[in-house]
Design a protein around this motif. Structure first.
Motif, PDB file in Angstrom:
ATOM      1  N   TYR A 291      10.084   0.162   2.120  1.00  0.00           N
ATOM      2  CA  TYR A 291       8.980   1.045   2.472  1.00  0.00           C
ATOM      3  C   TYR A 291       9.499   2.463   2.563  1.00  0.00           C
TER       4      TYR A 291
ATOM      5  N   PRO B 111       2.581  -3.759   7.913  1.00  0.00           N
ATOM      6  CA  PRO B 111       1.313  -3.555   7.210  1.00  0.00           C
ATOM      7  C   PRO B 111       1.472  -2.380   6.239  1.00  0.00           C
ATOM      8  N   ALA B 112       0.432  -2.022   5.540  1.00  0.00           N
ATOM      9  CA  ALA B 112       0.516  -0.910   4.586  1.00  0.00           C
ATOM     10  C   ALA B 112       0.942   0.388   5.266  1.00  0.00           C
TER      11      ALA B 112
END
Length: 180
Positions: free
Chosen positions: A98, A124-125
């Motif tokens: 990420y 999560p995103a």
């Protein structure tokens, strides 16, 4: 219908009483009139009920008010999982990459450090993590700085942008990300 005496009165009283209730429960107990008034005020949410609970707090002896106020601002140790429990849960996860935007310094004008990271976390995103005790205005300003950076260079969230980069070097600075 009651009107607020000042803008944000209802919200302010709600937040104050929500923070006060667990302290009252701990110090005075659930059988205390103040605890019941706070519980009722938070359930109803009306200005009358909120003001009544605040008035009961204000009518407490000075020593009790000081003790309750201290309990609200006193830092309590967080009850979280043990280190071993966390490590066990991480061991079952696969590394995921990420884009990390870190603002470690205290200066308002600093740009975030942007880098690609691999972590063993369930992500999560988008996840925002703010250290407890950070001033809300400071956290909001830093989040705005990150949002501005993403708006200026949308490639920072692109997998293609990060694909050709050496991930073991120092984190890239936002200026180099804009150049290329």
């Amino acid at each position: 219908m009651q009107r607020e005496r000042y803008p944000g009165e209802q919200r302010g009283l709600t937040l104050f009483l929500a923070e006060l209730q667990p302290v009252v429960e701990l110090v005075l107990g659930e059988d205390h009139l103040l605890w019941h008034a706070i519980r009722r005020a938070l359930q109803l949410g009306t200005l009358d009920a909120l003001r009544h609970a605040r008035q009961l707090f204000n009518n407490q002896p000075r020593e009790i008010k000081q003790l309750l106020s201290l309990g609200m601002v006193e830092e309590r140790p967080a009850e979280g999982p043990s280190r071993d429990e966390l490590l066990d849960s991480y061991a079952t996860r696969e590394p995921e990459e990420y884009v990390s935007f870190d603002l470690a310094s205290t200066s308002e004008g600093d740009e975030p450090v942007v880098r690609l990271r691999h972590e063993l976390v369930d992500i999560p995103a988008v996840r925002v993590m703010v250290r407890p005790g950070t001033l809300p205005s400071s956290a909001a300003a830093r989040l705005r700085a990150i949002a501005d950076l993403i708006e200026r260079d949308r490639r920072l969230l692109s997998q293609r942008f990060w694909a050709g980069r050496d991930l073991h070097v120092e984190p890239c600075d936002p200026g180099s990300a804009e150049r290329g």
